[in-house]
Design a protein around this motif. Sequence first.
Motif, mmCIF file in Angstrom:
data_model
loop_
_atom_site.group_PDB
_atom_site.id
_atom_site.type_symbol
_atom_site.label_atom_id
_atom_site.label_comp_id
_atom_site.label_asym_id
_atom_site.label_seq_id
_atom_site.Cartn_x
_atom_site.Cartn_y
_atom_site.Cartn_z
ATOM 1 N N MET A 138 8.951 89.053 97.352
ATOM 2 C CA MET A 138 10.369 89.086 96.962
ATOM 3 C C MET A 138 10.634 90.247 96.006
ATOM 4 S SD MET A 138 12.537 86.337 94.706
ATOM 5 C CE MET A 138 11.456 86.673 93.291
ATOM 6 N N TRP A 139 9.772 90.398 94.998
ATOM 7 C CA TRP A 139 9.979 91.483 94.041
ATOM 8 C C TRP A 139 9.858 92.843 94.722
ATOM 9 C CZ3 TRP A 139 12.500 90.218 90.004
ATOM 10 C CH2 TRP A 139 12.283 89.000 89.355
ATOM 11 N N ARG A 140 8.950 92.963 95.675
ATOM 12 C CA ARG A 140 8.815 94.233 96.402
ATOM 13 C C ARG A 140 10.105 94.552 97.160
ATOM 14 N NH1 ARG A 140 3.281 96.098 96.758
ATOM 15 N NH2 ARG A 140 2.222 94.995 95.056
ATOM 16 N N GLY A 141 10.723 93.516 97.740
ATOM 17 C CA GLY A 141 11.989 93.722 98.428
ATOM 18 C C GLY A 141 13.104 94.081 97.469
ATOM 19 N N ILE A 142 13.193 93.373 96.353
ATOM 20 C CA ILE A 142 14.240 93.634 95.365
ATOM 21 C C ILE A 142 14.161 95.072 94.854
ATOM 22 C CG2 ILE A 142 15.019 93.056 93.023
ATOM 23 C CD1 ILE A 142 14.295 90.135 93.656
ATOM 24 N N ALA A 143 12.953 95.585 94.698
ATOM 25 C CA ALA A 143 12.777 96.947 94.174
ATOM 26 C C ALA A 143 13.429 98.006 95.050
ATOM 27 C CB ALA A 143 11.287 97.250 94.016
ATOM 28 N N GLN A 144 13.739 97.663 96.302
ATOM 29 C CA GLN A 144 14.382 98.618 97.216
ATOM 30 C C GLN A 144 15.903 98.654 97.062
ATOM 31 O OE1 GLN A 144 12.357 100.621 99.001
ATOM 32 N NE2 GLN A 144 10.734 99.479 97.934
ATOM 33 N N LEU A 145 16.447 97.777 96.233
ATOM 34 C CA LEU A 145 17.905 97.686 96.111
ATOM 35 C C LEU A 145 18.439 98.780 95.188
ATOM 36 C CD1 LEU A 145 17.380 94.974 97.528
ATOM 37 C CD2 LEU A 145 19.209 94.006 96.167
ATOM 38 N N ARG A 146 18.462 99.982 95.746
ATOM 39 C CA ARG A 146 18.956 101.148 95.022
ATOM 40 C C ARG A 146 19.880 101.949 95.936
ATOM 41 N NH1 ARG A 146 16.024 101.891 90.334
ATOM 42 N NH2 ARG A 146 14.118 100.630 90.181
ATOM 43 N N PRO A 251 18.127 97.581 90.274
ATOM 44 C CA PRO A 251 18.475 96.218 90.705
ATOM 45 C C PRO A 251 18.741 95.308 89.503
ATOM 46 C CG PRO A 251 16.498 97.022 91.835
ATOM 47 C CD PRO A 251 16.767 97.963 90.709
ATOM 48 N N LEU A 252 19.900 94.660 89.492
ATOM 49 C CA LEU A 252 20.281 93.748 88.423
ATOM 50 C C LEU A 252 20.129 92.326 88.956
ATOM 51 C CD1 LEU A 252 21.513 93.875 85.497
ATOM 52 C CD2 LEU A 252 23.708 93.380 86.587
ATOM 53 N N VAL A 253 19.122 91.609 88.485
ATOM 54 C CA VAL A 253 18.798 90.293 89.019
ATOM 55 C C VAL A 253 19.722 89.255 88.391
ATOM 56 C CG1 VAL A 253 16.996 88.581 89.377
ATOM 57 C CG2 VAL A 253 16.416 91.016 89.405
ATOM 58 N N LEU A 264 10.784 91.822 84.999
ATOM 59 C CA LEU A 264 11.878 92.791 85.032
ATOM 60 C C LEU A 264 11.511 94.042 84.243
ATOM 61 C CD1 LEU A 264 15.004 90.478 84.489
ATOM 62 C CD2 LEU A 264 14.051 91.287 86.645
ATOM 63 N N ALA A 265 10.888 93.843 83.077
ATOM 64 C CA ALA A 265 10.482 94.985 82.257
ATOM 65 C C ALA A 265 9.386 95.791 82.949
ATOM 66 C CB ALA A 265 10.003 94.487 80.893
ATOM 67 N N GLU A 266 8.438 95.091 83.568
ATOM 68 C CA GLU A 266 7.347 95.762 84.280
ATOM 69 C C GLU A 266 7.886 96.652 85.394
ATOM 70 O OE1 GLU A 266 4.239 94.365 87.705
ATOM 71 O OE2 GLU A 266 4.424 93.036 85.973
ATOM 72 N N LEU A 267 8.916 96.168 86.094
ATOM 73 C CA LEU A 267 9.483 96.918 87.215
ATOM 74 C C LEU A 267 10.535 97.935 86.783
ATOM 75 C CD1 LEU A 267 9.851 93.926 89.711
ATOM 76 C CD2 LEU A 267 8.198 95.803 89.861
ATOM 77 N N GLY A 268 10.913 97.911 85.513
ATOM 78 C CA GLY A 268 11.914 98.857 85.021
ATOM 79 C C GLY A 268 13.332 98.501 85.433
ATOM 80 N N PHE A 269 13.572 97.215 85.729
ATOM 81 C CA PHE A 269 14.911 96.779 86.107
ATOM 82 C C PHE A 269 15.765 96.579 84.853
ATOM 83 C CE2 PHE A 269 13.348 94.357 90.170
ATOM 84 C CZ PHE A 269 12.972 95.565 90.721
ATOM 85 N N PRO A 270 17.070 96.765 84.966
ATOM 86 C CA PRO A 270 17.936 96.538 83.812
ATOM 87 C C PRO A 270 17.954 95.068 83.400
ATOM 88 C CG PRO A 270 19.232 96.964 85.792
ATOM 89 C CD PRO A 270 17.809 97.253 86.146
ATOM 90 N N ASP A 271 18.164 94.843 82.108
ATOM 91 C CA ASP A 271 18.281 93.478 81.581
ATOM 92 C C ASP A 271 19.627 92.916 82.012
ATOM 93 O OD1 ASP A 271 18.694 91.174 80.018
ATOM 94 O OD2 ASP A 271 17.495 91.974 78.371
ATOM 95 N N PRO A 272 19.660 91.793 82.727
ATOM 96 C CA PRO A 272 20.944 91.256 83.213
ATOM 97 C C PRO A 272 21.833 90.705 82.109
ATOM 98 C CG PRO A 272 19.168 89.742 83.731
ATOM 99 C CD PRO A 272 18.519 90.979 83.190
#
Length: 274
Positions: A138-146, A251-253, A264-272
Motif C-alpha cells: 500500500m505504501w509503495r502505491g501511495i508513494a506514486q501519488l504525485r 501524497p497527503l494521507v 510518513l516521515a520515513e517516506l518524506g510525505f507531508p504531515d496531514p
Amino acid sequence: MFRKAEPAVQLKTPAQIAKMRAAGRVVASTLDLLRASAEPGMSTLDLDAIAERSIRDAGAVPSFKGYWGFPGSICTSVNEEVVHGIPRESKILRYGDIISIDCGAILDGWHGDSAITFPIGEVSVDDAALLRVCEESMWRGIAQLRPGRHLGDIGHAIDSFVRQSGGYGNVQEYGGHGIGTEMHMDPHVLNYGKPRKGMGIAEGMCLAIEPMTNLGTRHVVTLDDQWTVVTRDSSRSAHFEHSVAVTAEGPLVLTARDENREKLAELGFPDPDN
C-alpha cells in the motif's frame, strides 16, 4: 478510430482537502478504537456497534451502512475473508485469527475511507509476514501519488512489491477508487498495471489506495450473501487502505493514524495535520 474518453475526476481545493482530513480523522480514531477493543470471544457485530457509536459520537455518519443495502457500519473480514465481510453475531473472534476492518465516515459532506488488518493475539510467522507485505505494498502505491505520474505507476508499484516478496496472491478483482463527496468515484485504481500507463495523476485528486494480498493464490469468490469475498483456496488474506490527496508537496494521507507518523516521515510525505 475513436479513443475512449477518460472519466471526469473531482479535483479538490486545499479547503476541501482539509474537510476530507477531518473525515479521515474520524475513520482513523475509530479504527484505533476497534483494534484496541477486539479480543477473543467478541463477535464482529460487537465491533460494528463500537464503530457506529464512535463515528456518530464524532458528528459523522457511517458511509457503509445502507450502501447498496449493506447492513453494517464497517466491513469485518476474518481469515480467508478478503473484503466486504458482513458483521454478524455468529462470527466470533478466536485467538490466532486475523481480521480486516474497512471503515468509512461522512463528515460535513466529505468521505473518509480506510482499512487495516491486525491479529487477534499472536499469529503465525506466515500470517505476520502477510500483513507486513500487504501494508508495505500500500505504501509503495501511495508513494506514486504525485502530479505527472500515472495510475499504472500505482498498480505497478503494488504488484511488483507483492511479486518480489514471493508466494503471495495480489487480488485483481477489487481495487482502489476516487473519493470525495462520494465514497466511490472515478477513477478506479487497479492494484496491478504498467508504468507510465493510464490516467495522469493531477494535484487535487483524492484516491483510496487499497491492496488485498492473499497467502495463497490471487483468486477469490463471493459467498451466497452477495457481499463477503473469500479466497478460493481458503488461504488467509490481508487488506490495507488509506485515502490520499495528491498535492505539490507529496501524497497527503487523509486517514493517517498516529502510528503512521514514523512511516510518513520515513517516506518524506507531508504531515496531514500541519
